[in-house]
Design a protein around this motif. Structure first.
Motif, PDB file in Angstrom:
ATOM      1  N   THR A   1       0.835  -1.200   0.000  1.00 47.94           N
ATOM      2  CA  THR A   1       0.000   0.000   0.000  1.00 47.94           C
ATOM      3  C   THR A   1       0.871   1.252   0.000  1.00 47.94           C
ATOM      4  O   THR A   1       1.836   1.325   0.768  1.00 47.94           O
ATOM      5  CB  THR A   1      -0.908   0.022   1.245  1.00 47.94           C
ATOM      6  OG1 THR A   1      -1.744  -1.135   1.231  1.00 47.94           O
ATOM      7  CG2 THR A   1      -1.775   1.274   1.268  1.00 47.94           C
ATOM      8  N   PRO A   2       0.573   2.243  -0.845  1.00 43.82           N
ATOM      9  CA  PRO A   2       1.358   3.477  -0.831  1.00 43.82           C
ATOM     10  C   PRO A   2       1.327   4.123   0.553  1.00 43.82           C
ATOM     11  O   PRO A   2       0.273   4.192   1.194  1.00 43.82           O
ATOM     12  CB  PRO A   2       0.651   4.366  -1.861  1.00 43.82           C
ATOM     13  CG  PRO A   2      -0.061   3.418  -2.760  1.00 43.82           C
ATOM     14  CD  PRO A   2      -0.465   2.268  -1.891  1.00 43.82           C
ATOM     15  N   ALA A   3       2.489   4.565   1.009  1.00 43.97           N
ATOM     16  CA  ALA A   3       2.565   5.241   2.303  1.00 43.97           C
ATOM     17  C   ALA A   3       1.936   6.624   2.190  1.00 43.97           C
ATOM     18  O   ALA A   3       1.903   7.230   1.123  1.00 43.97           O
ATOM     19  CB  ALA A   3       4.019   5.357   2.750  1.00 43.97           C
ATOM     20  N   ILE A   4       1.414   7.124   3.313  1.00 44.28           N
ATOM     21  CA  ILE A   4       0.806   8.450   3.311  1.00 44.28           C
ATOM     22  C   ILE A   4       1.015   9.108   4.661  1.00 44.28           C
ATOM     23  O   ILE A   4       0.998   8.438   5.702  1.00 44.28           O
ATOM     24  CB  ILE A   4      -0.708   8.364   2.977  1.00 44.28           C
ATOM     25  CG1 ILE A   4      -1.298   9.762   2.763  1.00 44.28           C
ATOM     26  CG2 ILE A   4      -1.473   7.619   4.056  1.00 44.28           C
ATOM     27  CD1 ILE A   4      -2.706   9.757   2.199  1.00 44.28           C
ATOM     28  N   LEU A   5       1.247  10.402   4.642  1.00 42.21           N
ATOM     29  CA  LEU A   5       1.395  11.152   5.878  1.00 42.21           C
ATOM     30  C   LEU A   5       0.028  11.384   6.508  1.00 42.21           C
ATOM     31  O   LEU A   5      -0.944  11.698   5.815  1.00 42.21           O
ATOM     32  CB  LEU A   5       2.069  12.497   5.612  1.00 42.21           C
ATOM     33  CG  LEU A   5       3.480  12.455   5.015  1.00 42.21           C
ATOM     34  CD1 LEU A   5       3.939  13.860   4.672  1.00 42.21           C
ATOM     35  CD2 LEU A   5       4.446  11.792   5.985  1.00 42.21           C
TER      36      LEU A   5
ATOM     37  N   SER B   1     -11.977   9.493   4.055  1.00 43.62           N
ATOM     38  CA  SER B   1     -12.803   8.478   3.399  1.00 43.62           C
ATOM     39  C   SER B   1     -12.115   7.849   2.192  1.00 43.62           C
ATOM     40  O   SER B   1     -12.572   6.825   1.683  1.00 43.62           O
ATOM     41  CB  SER B   1     -14.139   9.089   2.962  1.00 43.62           C
ATOM     42  OG  SER B   1     -13.938  10.088   1.987  1.00 43.62           O
ATOM     43  N   LEU B   2     -11.032   8.459   1.727  1.00 45.48           N
ATOM     44  CA  LEU B   2     -10.299   7.917   0.588  1.00 45.48           C
ATOM     45  C   LEU B   2      -9.138   7.048   1.061  1.00 45.48           C
ATOM     46  O   LEU B   2      -8.490   7.350   2.063  1.00 45.48           O
ATOM     47  CB  LEU B   2      -9.766   9.045  -0.301  1.00 45.48           C
ATOM     48  CG  LEU B   2     -10.810   9.929  -0.991  1.00 45.48           C
ATOM     49  CD1 LEU B   2     -10.115  10.969  -1.860  1.00 45.48           C
ATOM     50  CD2 LEU B   2     -11.774   9.103  -1.833  1.00 45.48           C
TER      51      LEU B   2
ATOM     52  N   LEU C   1      -5.368   8.701  -2.922  1.00 42.67           N
ATOM     53  CA  LEU C   1      -4.873  10.042  -2.636  1.00 42.67           C
ATOM     54  C   LEU C   1      -3.480  10.305  -3.193  1.00 42.67           C
ATOM     55  O   LEU C   1      -3.242  11.360  -3.780  1.00 42.67           O
ATOM     56  CB  LEU C   1      -4.864  10.282  -1.123  1.00 42.67           C
ATOM     57  CG  LEU C   1      -6.218  10.510  -0.459  1.00 42.67           C
ATOM     58  CD1 LEU C   1      -6.089  10.425   1.047  1.00 42.67           C
ATOM     59  CD2 LEU C   1      -6.788  11.862  -0.874  1.00 42.67           C
ATOM     60  N   VAL C   2      -2.574   9.373  -3.023  1.00 41.50           N
ATOM     61  CA  VAL C   2      -1.172   9.694  -3.312  1.00 41.50           C
ATOM     62  C   VAL C   2      -0.521   8.817  -4.364  1.00 41.50           C
ATOM     63  O   VAL C   2       0.606   9.092  -4.785  1.00 41.50           O
ATOM     64  CB  VAL C   2      -0.323   9.635  -2.012  1.00 41.50           C
ATOM     65  CG1 VAL C   2      -0.786  10.682  -1.018  1.00 41.50           C
ATOM     66  CG2 VAL C   2      -0.348   8.242  -1.383  1.00 41.50           C
TER      67      VAL C   2
ATOM     68  N   VAL D   1      -5.991  12.594  -7.167  1.00 44.40           N
ATOM     69  CA  VAL D   1      -7.044  12.970  -6.221  1.00 44.40           C
ATOM     70  C   VAL D   1      -8.351  13.359  -6.907  1.00 44.40           C
ATOM     71  O   VAL D   1      -9.416  12.842  -6.540  1.00 44.40           O
ATOM     72  CB  VAL D   1      -6.563  14.090  -5.277  1.00 44.40           C
ATOM     73  CG1 VAL D   1      -7.688  14.516  -4.349  1.00 44.40           C
ATOM     74  CG2 VAL D   1      -5.358  13.619  -4.469  1.00 44.40           C
ATOM     75  N   PRO D   2      -8.338  14.253  -7.908  1.00 45.93           N
ATOM     76  CA  PRO D   2      -9.613  14.582  -8.562  1.00 45.93           C
ATOM     77  C   PRO D   2     -10.283  13.367  -9.201  1.00 45.93           C
ATOM     78  O   PRO D   2     -11.520  13.244  -9.151  1.00 45.93           O
ATOM     79  CB  PRO D   2      -9.205  15.608  -9.623  1.00 45.93           C
ATOM     80  CG  PRO D   2      -7.932  16.195  -9.126  1.00 45.93           C
ATOM     81  CD  PRO D   2      -7.237  15.065  -8.435  1.00 45.93           C
TER      82      PRO D   2
END
Length: 429
Positions: A60-64, A73-74, A79-80, A314-315
């Motif tokens: 899974t892509p890491a995210i801050l 909710s995403l 998101l990234v 994101v969009p």
């Protein structure tokens, strides 16, 4: 010529698209490099996928958290993660299905799968790259959106030809027919049709749409290769009854083998997400096969890859979720109703007032309406309105002033237009 470009050119040689490509359009290709190799690894790299430049933790892509908490909710990837070059496949298929719902004449017709581009402006720019060069001009309406000139003349070094879009009553079919015939003398025609039109806010009536289609078909029957760009940025925002309800693309996409149509649209205006910069390009021609469409899409992907790499994730993620929301259409209707009320207030004012110099261009749809400023300079009027009255407008050219009623609250419309009329008449003295 890169062998991959030549391979695509060979595929397109038996289609109208091959006849219409620009110099860059012939050279461009989608490389079998990082993106295509990464795609293979995504399918087959079961042990590890060491191809993509993202931080991945357990698949899974890491995210801050500082990012994720603002859109909880995403999922991380929504998101990234990088989006595919041509866009999120589910979104592309969803948009194609929606096109048929909004344009019933498309049912059963063979068109390409829409490609996601980073905004409609980028889509127009990519089309200019594919089909416009210093030997291949583009025909547009006068007046028209100033960005067409910037893209075609400044970026591509090509000529922008124009026809006067209006008579006193509506669309200027004789001028359009004459301009198409003139362009055809070069052996091919490239024309952009923007409805609802920017800056005028005009869409063709049912009869006018039929005439436009018949003019293009008649020219195609003479053997002329025709490329029609349907800039549908403001699609669906119609405020009068006798307006052609579909995009002209719905008929153009299989009108004649010598016509290649492309639809430029997206959610930015239709779904009121202006800053999302998410658009679509869809191709359609009576004589094109799936192989032809795939080759043309790969050339478009080459342009995307060589400019922005891919459109923002994101969009695309947010729009895909929005399209699944059962309340979306009712929410959109409420927004359209606001615009329609503003339109009718403007229409009532314009129809009940006169000016020494101002003449409203035909308008019936979209976000805008425009005035021909007659003997006074539109830029002079714009500056006067801004500096003396605090009203912002746009001077499109020396005689065209655009007013975006979309951004004027209902309770201010009468006062704004009264000031525009009074200021114009004062400057005319």
């Amino acid at each position: 010529m890169n062998p991959l470009a030549q391979e695509l050119n060979d595929t397109l040689a038996s289609s109208i698209a091959g006849d219409l490509l620009s110099d860059l359009g012939k050279r461009i290709f989608f490389p079998r490099g990082i993106i295509s190799q990464g795609g293979e690894a995504k399918k087959l790299g079961h042990m590890a996928n060491a191809t993509i430049g993202m931080t991945v933790i357990k698949g899974t892509p890491a995210i801050l958290e500082a990012i994720h908490k603002n859109a909880p909710s995403l999922k991380n990837g929504e998101l990234v993660a990088y989006a595919p070059t041509a866009g999120n496949l589910d979104l592309r298929e969803t948009w194609k299905n929606a096109l048929v719902v909004k344009n019933p004449s498309l049912k059963g017709k063979n068109i390409s799968l829409p490609v996601v581009v980073p905004g409609l402006t980028a889509g127009i720019s990519y089309l200019a790259d594919l089909f416009i060069d210093d030997t291949k001009p583009l025909l547009v309406a006068n007046p028209s959106w100033d960005n067409y000139s910037l893209i075609v003349e400044t970026r591509r070094g090509a000529e922008l030809h124009t026809f006067d879009i209006f008579t006193d009553k509506g669309f200027n079919a004789p001028a359009f027919e004459k301009a198409i015939a003139e362009e055809a003398k070069n052996g091919s025609v490239r024309v952009l049709l923007n409805f609802p039109q920017n800056p005028s806010g005009y869409s063709p009536t049912n009869a006018e749409a039929k005439t436009i289609l018949s003019i293009l078909k008649a020219q195609a029957e003479k053997g002329t290769k025709i490329l029609v760009w349907c800039d549908d940025a403001y699609f669906g925002l119609n405020y009068e009854k006798d307006i052609y309800p579909q995009s002209l693309f719905a008929e153009l996409c299989d009108l004649h083998e010598n016509i290649l149509a492309v639809k430029i649209d997206g959610p930015t205006k239709e779904d009121f997400v202006w800053g999302f910069r998410c658009g679509f390009l869809t191709f359609g021609s009576k004589g094109m096969s799936e192989d032809h469409y795939n080759a043309l899409v790969k050339k478009l992907m080459g342009l995307i890859r060589s400019s922005v790499s891919c459109s923002s994730t994101v969009p695309q993620s947010m729009m895909l979720h929005a399209f699944k929301d059962p309340d979306l259409e009712s929410q959109k209707k409420a927004m359209r109703d606001i615009l329609e009320r503003r339109y009718h207030l403007v229409r009532t004012f314009v129809d009940s007032h006169t000016s020494k110099v101002l003449k409203a261009l035909p308008f019936n749809s979209g976000y805008f309406m425009s005035f021909n400023t007659g003997s006074i300079n539109a830029e002079e009027l714009r500056k006067h309105l801004l500096n003396e009255k605090g009203i912002g407008t746009i001077s499109i050219n020396s005689q065209t002033l655009r007013v975006a009623f979309s951004s004027v609250d209902e309770d201010k419309i009468e006062k704004v237009y009264a000031e525009i009329y009074a200021s114009a008449d004062a400057l005319a003295k």
